[in-house]
Enzyme design. Structure first.
Site, PDB file in Angstrom:
ATOM      1  N   HIS A 240     -42.787  88.975  94.961  1.00 48.97           N
ATOM      2  CA  HIS A 240     -42.519  90.074  94.024  1.00 48.97           C
ATOM      3  C   HIS A 240     -41.138  89.950  93.355  1.00 48.97           C
ATOM      4  O   HIS A 240     -41.039  89.773  92.161  1.00 48.97           O
ATOM      5  CB  HIS A 240     -42.593  91.413  94.766  1.00 48.97           C
TER       6      HIS A 240
HETATM    7  O1  RIB Z   1     -43.927  96.239  96.639  1.00 51.85           O
HETATM    8  C1  RIB Z   1     -43.102  95.127  96.750  1.00 51.85           C
HETATM    9  C2  RIB Z   1     -41.651  95.521  96.759  1.00 51.85           C
HETATM   10  O2  RIB Z   1     -41.396  96.352  97.910  1.00 51.85           O
HETATM   11  C3  RIB Z   1     -40.696  94.336  96.906  1.00 51.85           C
HETATM   12  O3  RIB Z   1     -39.496  94.623  96.260  1.00 51.85           O
HETATM   13  C4  RIB Z   1     -40.488  94.252  98.400  1.00 51.85           C
HETATM   14  O4  RIB Z   1     -39.256  93.610  98.738  1.00 51.85           O
HETATM   15  C5  RIB Z   1     -40.419  95.717  98.759  1.00 51.85           C
HETATM   16  O5  RIB Z   1     -39.113  96.174  98.451  1.00 51.85           O
END
Ligand code: RIB
Ligand code: CA
Length: 321
Positions: A240
Protein backbone atom coordinates in the site's frame (compact mmCIF):
# COMPACT_ATOMS: atom_id res chain seq x y z
CA UNK A 1 9.83 12.01 -14.76
CA UNK A 2 9.43 12.76 -11.04
CA UNK A 3 7.49 15.55 -9.38
CA UNK A 4 10.73 17.52 -8.91
CA UNK A 5 10.33 21.18 -9.66
CA UNK A 6 13.16 22.92 -11.57
CA UNK A 7 15.37 19.82 -10.93
CA UNK A 8 15.26 20.25 -7.14
CA UNK A 9 14.21 17.26 -4.99
CA UNK A 10 10.65 17.49 -3.70
CA UNK A 11 10.51 18.45 0.01
CA UNK A 12 8.23 15.97 1.78
CA UNK A 13 7.14 14.89 5.26
CA UNK A 14 6.06 11.26 5.67
CA UNK A 15 3.41 10.88 8.38
CA UNK A 16 3.23 7.18 9.16
CA UNK A 17 2.45 4.20 11.41
CA UNK A 18 5.29 1.71 10.69
CA UNK A 19 4.15 -0.87 9.78
CA UNK A 20 6.09 -2.90 7.22
CA UNK A 21 4.68 -1.14 4.17
CA UNK A 22 5.38 2.22 5.83
CA UNK A 23 8.97 1.04 6.41
CA UNK A 24 9.36 0.09 2.75
CA UNK A 25 7.91 3.47 1.73
CA UNK A 26 10.49 5.25 3.92
CA UNK A 27 13.31 3.18 2.40
CA UNK A 28 12.01 3.93 -1.11
CA UNK A 29 12.01 7.66 -0.36
CA UNK A 30 15.56 7.49 1.05
CA UNK A 31 16.67 5.58 -2.04
CA UNK A 32 15.57 8.45 -4.30
CA UNK A 33 17.34 11.48 -2.84
CA UNK A 34 17.63 13.07 -6.30
CA UNK A 35 13.81 13.22 -6.48
CA UNK A 36 12.80 13.39 -2.80
CA UNK A 37 14.11 15.49 0.09
CA UNK A 38 12.70 13.69 3.16
CA UNK A 39 12.54 16.64 5.58
CA UNK A 40 10.98 14.72 8.48
CA UNK A 41 9.05 11.66 9.60
CA UNK A 42 6.06 12.19 11.90
CA UNK A 43 4.53 9.19 13.63
CA UNK A 44 0.97 8.32 14.60
CA UNK A 45 -0.72 5.37 16.31
CA UNK A 46 -2.09 2.94 13.74
CA UNK A 47 -0.78 -0.50 12.81
CA UNK A 48 0.76 -0.62 16.29
CA UNK A 49 0.68 1.85 19.22
CA UNK A 50 2.55 5.18 18.91
CA UNK A 51 5.47 4.06 21.08
CA UNK A 52 6.15 1.30 18.53
CA UNK A 53 5.49 3.31 15.37
CA UNK A 54 7.99 6.00 16.40
CA UNK A 55 10.59 3.46 17.52
CA UNK A 56 10.12 1.58 14.23
CA UNK A 57 10.52 4.72 12.13
CA UNK A 58 13.85 5.36 13.90
CA UNK A 59 14.91 1.71 13.48
CA UNK A 60 14.31 2.02 9.71
CA UNK A 61 16.39 5.21 9.56
CA UNK A 62 19.20 3.43 11.44
CA UNK A 63 18.97 0.51 9.00
CA UNK A 64 19.24 2.95 6.07
CA UNK A 65 22.09 4.91 7.65
CA UNK A 66 19.96 8.06 7.52
CA UNK A 67 19.81 9.09 11.17
CA UNK A 68 19.92 12.75 10.11
CA UNK A 69 16.20 12.65 9.27
CA UNK A 70 14.28 14.09 12.27
CA UNK A 71 11.50 11.94 13.76
CA UNK A 72 8.59 13.40 15.72
CA UNK A 73 5.98 11.74 17.91
CA UNK A 74 2.36 12.60 17.11
CA UNK A 75 -1.04 11.49 18.32
CA UNK A 76 -1.51 8.32 20.35
CA UNK A 77 -5.19 7.88 19.49
CA UNK A 78 -7.80 9.05 17.00
CA UNK A 79 -9.59 12.39 17.46
CA UNK A 80 -12.87 10.99 18.74
CA UNK A 81 -11.74 7.75 20.40
CA UNK A 82 -9.60 7.04 23.45
CA UNK A 83 -8.12 4.00 21.76
CA UNK A 84 -7.34 3.31 18.13
CA UNK A 85 -7.46 -0.04 16.43
CA UNK A 86 -4.25 -1.86 15.46
CA UNK A 87 -3.60 -4.14 12.50
CA UNK A 88 -2.29 -7.70 12.87
CA UNK A 89 -0.78 -7.68 9.35
CA UNK A 90 2.51 -6.26 10.63
CA UNK A 91 3.06 -8.48 13.68
CA UNK A 92 2.94 -7.27 17.28
CA UNK A 93 6.16 -5.26 16.90
CA UNK A 94 4.95 -3.65 13.67
CA UNK A 95 7.90 -4.78 11.51
CA UNK A 96 6.95 -8.42 10.96
CA UNK A 97 9.01 -9.64 13.93
CA UNK A 98 12.27 -8.76 12.16
CA UNK A 99 14.74 -8.13 14.92
CA UNK A 100 16.17 -4.67 14.13
CA UNK A 101 18.40 -3.11 16.79
CA UNK A 102 16.92 -0.69 19.31
CA UNK A 103 16.78 2.75 17.69
CA UNK A 104 19.78 5.09 17.82
CA UNK A 105 18.22 7.89 15.75
CA UNK A 106 16.92 10.37 18.37
CA UNK A 107 13.27 11.31 18.83
CA UNK A 108 12.79 15.10 18.51
CA UNK A 109 11.07 17.07 21.29
CA UNK A 110 8.48 18.92 19.18
CA UNK A 111 5.04 17.38 18.70
CA UNK A 112 4.37 16.20 15.14
CA UNK A 113 1.63 18.81 14.70
CA UNK A 114 4.06 21.65 15.48
CA UNK A 115 6.84 20.11 13.40
CA UNK A 116 4.57 19.83 10.35
CA UNK A 117 3.62 23.51 10.80
CA UNK A 118 7.19 24.75 11.29
CA UNK A 119 8.77 22.75 8.45
CA UNK A 120 5.97 23.64 6.03
CA UNK A 121 6.45 27.38 6.73
CA UNK A 122 10.23 27.05 6.40
CA UNK A 123 9.97 25.36 3.00
CA UNK A 124 9.94 27.74 0.03
CA UNK A 125 6.99 26.80 -2.18
CA UNK A 126 5.48 24.65 0.54
CA UNK A 127 5.84 21.04 1.64
CA UNK A 128 4.32 17.86 0.22
CA UNK A 129 2.61 15.95 3.03
CA UNK A 130 2.51 12.16 2.66
CA UNK A 131 0.17 10.67 5.31
CA UNK A 132 0.30 6.86 5.07
CA UNK A 133 -1.34 6.03 8.40
CA UNK A 134 -4.44 7.34 10.17
CA UNK A 135 -4.64 11.07 9.36
CA UNK A 136 -4.86 12.32 12.97
CA UNK A 137 -1.62 14.35 13.00
CA UNK A 138 -2.29 16.05 9.66
CA UNK A 139 -5.90 16.86 10.54
CA UNK A 140 -5.01 18.38 13.91
CA UNK A 141 -2.15 20.37 12.38
CA UNK A 142 -4.65 21.86 9.91
CA UNK A 143 -7.04 22.72 12.75
CA UNK A 144 -4.34 24.08 15.09
CA UNK A 145 -2.80 26.28 12.36
CA UNK A 146 -5.64 27.43 10.04
CA UNK A 147 -3.30 29.07 7.49
CA UNK A 148 -1.02 26.00 7.35
CA UNK A 149 -2.85 24.99 4.16
CA UNK A 150 -1.16 27.93 2.40
CA UNK A 151 2.19 26.23 3.05
CA UNK A 152 1.19 22.76 1.84
CA UNK A 153 1.86 22.19 -1.86
CA UNK A 154 -0.02 18.90 -2.03
CA UNK A 155 -1.21 15.99 0.12
CA UNK A 156 -0.33 12.58 -1.33
CA UNK A 157 -1.99 10.02 0.92
CA UNK A 158 -2.64 6.32 1.33
CA UNK A 159 -6.19 5.72 2.50
CA UNK A 160 -9.70 4.82 1.48
CA UNK A 161 -11.39 2.39 -0.85
CA UNK A 162 -13.40 4.38 -3.39
CA UNK A 163 -14.64 1.82 -5.89
CA UNK A 164 -14.39 -1.46 -3.97
CA UNK A 165 -14.60 -3.09 -0.53
CA UNK A 166 -12.59 -2.08 2.49
CA UNK A 167 -9.94 -4.15 4.24
CA UNK A 168 -10.62 -3.56 7.93
CA UNK A 169 -14.41 -3.68 7.45
CA UNK A 170 -16.37 -4.55 4.31
CA UNK A 171 -16.89 -0.80 3.77
CA UNK A 172 -13.78 0.95 5.07
CA UNK A 173 -10.00 0.93 4.65
CA UNK A 174 -7.83 0.82 7.81
CA UNK A 175 -6.32 4.36 7.84
CA UNK A 176 -9.66 6.04 7.25
CA UNK A 177 -11.56 3.66 9.57
CA UNK A 178 -9.22 4.25 12.52
CA UNK A 179 -9.80 8.01 12.37
CA UNK A 180 -12.71 8.91 10.07
CA UNK A 181 -12.98 12.48 11.42
CA UNK A 182 -9.33 13.14 10.63
CA UNK A 183 -9.82 11.79 7.11
CA UNK A 184 -12.83 14.07 6.60
CA UNK A 185 -10.88 17.12 7.87
CA UNK A 186 -8.14 16.35 5.34
CA UNK A 187 -10.59 15.75 2.48
CA UNK A 188 -12.30 19.11 3.14
CA UNK A 189 -9.09 21.15 3.62
CA UNK A 190 -9.13 22.51 0.03
CA UNK A 191 -5.56 21.35 -0.65
CA UNK A 192 -4.63 19.39 -3.82
CA UNK A 193 -4.93 15.71 -2.87
CA UNK A 194 -3.68 12.56 -4.63
CA UNK A 195 -5.55 9.65 -3.01
CA UNK A 196 -3.99 6.17 -3.11
CA UNK A 197 -6.78 3.90 -1.92
CA UNK A 198 -7.16 0.15 -2.00
CA UNK A 199 -8.47 0.56 -5.58
CA UNK A 200 -4.86 0.91 -6.73
CA UNK A 201 -2.81 -0.50 -3.83
CA UNK A 202 -4.57 -3.87 -4.08
CA UNK A 203 -2.91 -4.18 -7.51
CA UNK A 204 0.56 -3.59 -5.99
CA UNK A 205 1.55 -7.21 -5.37
CA UNK A 206 5.24 -8.07 -5.85
CA UNK A 207 6.38 -11.17 -7.75
CA UNK A 208 6.60 -14.32 -5.63
CA UNK A 209 10.39 -14.46 -5.47
CA UNK A 210 10.96 -10.76 -4.69
CA UNK A 211 11.04 -10.92 -0.89
CA UNK A 212 12.85 -14.30 -0.84
CA UNK A 213 15.59 -13.05 -3.18
CA UNK A 214 16.04 -9.93 -1.04
CA UNK A 215 16.17 -11.91 2.20
CA UNK A 216 18.80 -14.23 0.70
CA UNK A 217 21.11 -11.34 -0.33
CA UNK A 218 24.41 -10.49 1.44
CA UNK A 219 23.49 -6.85 1.95
CA UNK A 220 21.95 -6.26 5.47
CA UNK A 221 19.49 -3.68 4.13
CA UNK A 222 18.21 -6.14 1.52
CA UNK A 223 18.00 -8.93 4.12
CA UNK A 224 15.96 -6.83 6.54
CA UNK A 225 13.64 -5.55 3.81
CA UNK A 226 13.17 -9.08 2.47
CA UNK A 227 12.45 -10.49 5.93
CA UNK A 228 9.94 -7.73 6.72
CA UNK A 229 8.19 -8.19 3.37
CA UNK A 230 8.20 -11.99 3.76
CA UNK A 231 6.50 -11.81 7.15
CA UNK A 232 4.03 -9.13 6.01
CA UNK A 233 2.96 -10.56 2.65
CA UNK A 234 1.73 -13.79 4.23
CA UNK A 235 -0.97 -11.65 5.88
CA UNK A 236 -1.35 -8.80 3.36
CA UNK A 237 0.35 -9.11 -0.05
CA UNK A 238 -0.45 -5.53 -1.08
CA UNK A 239 2.26 -2.89 -1.00
CA UNK A 240 0.00 0.00 0.00
CA UNK A 241 2.23 2.83 1.28
CA UNK A 242 5.13 2.59 -1.20
CA UNK A 243 2.65 3.51 -4.00
CA UNK A 244 2.62 7.06 -2.58
CA UNK A 245 6.40 7.40 -2.85
CA UNK A 246 6.54 5.66 -6.23
CA UNK A 247 4.15 8.27 -7.63
CA UNK A 248 6.38 11.12 -6.40
CA UNK A 249 9.34 9.53 -8.16
CA UNK A 250 7.53 8.41 -11.34
CA UNK A 251 3.91 9.56 -11.71
CA UNK A 252 3.77 7.77 -15.08
CA UNK A 253 3.39 4.49 -13.19
CA UNK A 254 -0.19 5.39 -12.27
CA UNK A 255 -3.55 6.39 -13.72
CA UNK A 256 -6.21 8.36 -11.82
CA UNK A 257 -9.64 9.93 -12.05
CA UNK A 258 -10.90 13.19 -10.49
CA UNK A 259 -13.50 12.61 -7.79
CA UNK A 260 -15.31 14.23 -4.92
CA UNK A 261 -14.62 12.01 -1.90
CA UNK A 262 -16.33 12.38 1.44
CA UNK A 263 -15.92 10.23 4.53
CA UNK A 264 -18.73 8.49 6.37
CA UNK A 265 -18.63 9.47 10.06
CA UNK A 266 -21.16 7.02 11.46
CA UNK A 267 -20.14 4.28 13.89
CA UNK A 268 -19.58 0.63 12.96
CA UNK A 269 -18.47 -0.88 9.63
CA UNK A 270 -19.25 2.26 7.63
CA UNK A 271 -16.99 4.50 9.78
CA UNK A 272 -14.30 5.85 7.46
CA UNK A 273 -15.99 4.70 4.26
CA UNK A 274 -14.76 6.86 1.35
CA UNK A 275 -17.74 7.80 -0.80
CA UNK A 276 -16.43 8.81 -4.24
CA UNK A 277 -18.45 10.70 -6.83
CA UNK A 278 -17.04 10.86 -10.34
CA UNK A 279 -20.11 11.22 -12.58
CA UNK A 280 -21.74 14.60 -13.18
CA UNK A 281 -25.16 13.31 -12.09
CA UNK A 282 -23.64 12.19 -8.75
CA UNK A 283 -21.37 15.20 -8.30
CA UNK A 284 -24.45 17.41 -8.33
CA UNK A 285 -22.48 20.71 -8.44
CA UNK A 286 -19.77 19.38 -6.11
CA UNK A 287 -16.22 20.04 -7.38
CA UNK A 288 -13.75 17.11 -7.31
CA UNK A 289 -11.54 17.38 -4.19
CA UNK A 290 -8.91 14.83 -5.20
CA UNK A 291 -7.48 12.54 -7.83
CA UNK A 292 -8.26 8.90 -7.01
CA UNK A 293 -5.59 6.51 -8.27
CA UNK A 294 -7.05 3.64 -10.28
CA UNK A 295 -4.17 1.79 -11.99
CA UNK A 296 -0.49 1.02 -11.44
CA UNK A 297 2.16 -0.59 -13.66
CA UNK A 298 3.23 -3.29 -11.18
CA UNK A 299 6.38 -4.57 -12.94
CA UNK A 300 7.71 -1.01 -13.16
CA UNK A 301 6.75 -0.39 -9.52
CA UNK A 302 8.69 -3.49 -8.48
CA UNK A 303 11.70 -2.43 -10.54
CA UNK A 304 11.61 1.02 -8.93
CA UNK A 305 11.54 -0.56 -5.46
CA UNK A 306 14.52 -2.78 -6.31
CA UNK A 307 16.47 0.16 -7.76
CA UNK A 308 15.64 2.32 -4.72
CA UNK A 309 16.92 -0.31 -2.27
CA UNK A 310 20.04 -0.87 -4.39
CA UNK A 311 20.84 2.85 -4.48
CA UNK A 312 20.25 3.19 -0.73
CA UNK A 313 22.44 0.18 0.06
CA UNK A 314 25.32 1.52 -2.02
CA UNK A 315 25.04 4.99 -0.45
CA UNK A 316 24.99 3.43 3.02
CA UNK A 317 28.03 1.26 2.16
CA UNK A 318 29.90 4.35 0.91
CA UNK A 319 29.13 6.14 4.19
CA UNK A 320 30.52 3.34 6.33
CA UNK A 321 33.61 2.66 4.15
O1 RIB B 1 -5.01 -0.13 4.66
C1 RIB B 1 -3.64 -0.11 4.48
C2 RIB B 1 -3.00 0.99 5.29
O2 RIB B 1 -3.24 0.74 6.69
C3 RIB B 1 -1.47 1.04 5.15
O3 RIB B 1 -1.03 2.35 5.32
C4 RIB B 1 -1.00 0.17 6.30
O4 RIB B 1 0.33 0.50 6.71
C5 RIB B 1 -1.98 0.58 7.38
O5 RIB B 1 -1.54 1.81 7.92
CA1 CA C 1 0.66 2.81 7.01
Amino acid sequence: MSQMTDAKPLPIIIDCDPGVDDAIAILMALGNKDAIDLRAITCVAGNVPLSSTSANARRVLDLAGCSEVPVYNGCAHPIMKQKGRTSSAHGTDGLGGVNLRDPVTPLQDDHAIDAINRIARETPGGIVLCPIGPMTNVALALLRYPDLRDHIRQIVLMGGACFGPGNITPLAEFNFHVDPHAAQIVMTAVIPIMLFGLDVTRQAILSKSFSKDLAAAEEPLFQAAGQMLGAYESRDPCLHDPCVIAWLVDPGLFKSVPAHVEITLSEGDAAGQSVARTQARHLNNREPNCEVMTEVDVPRLEALLKDSLTTLASESALQTS
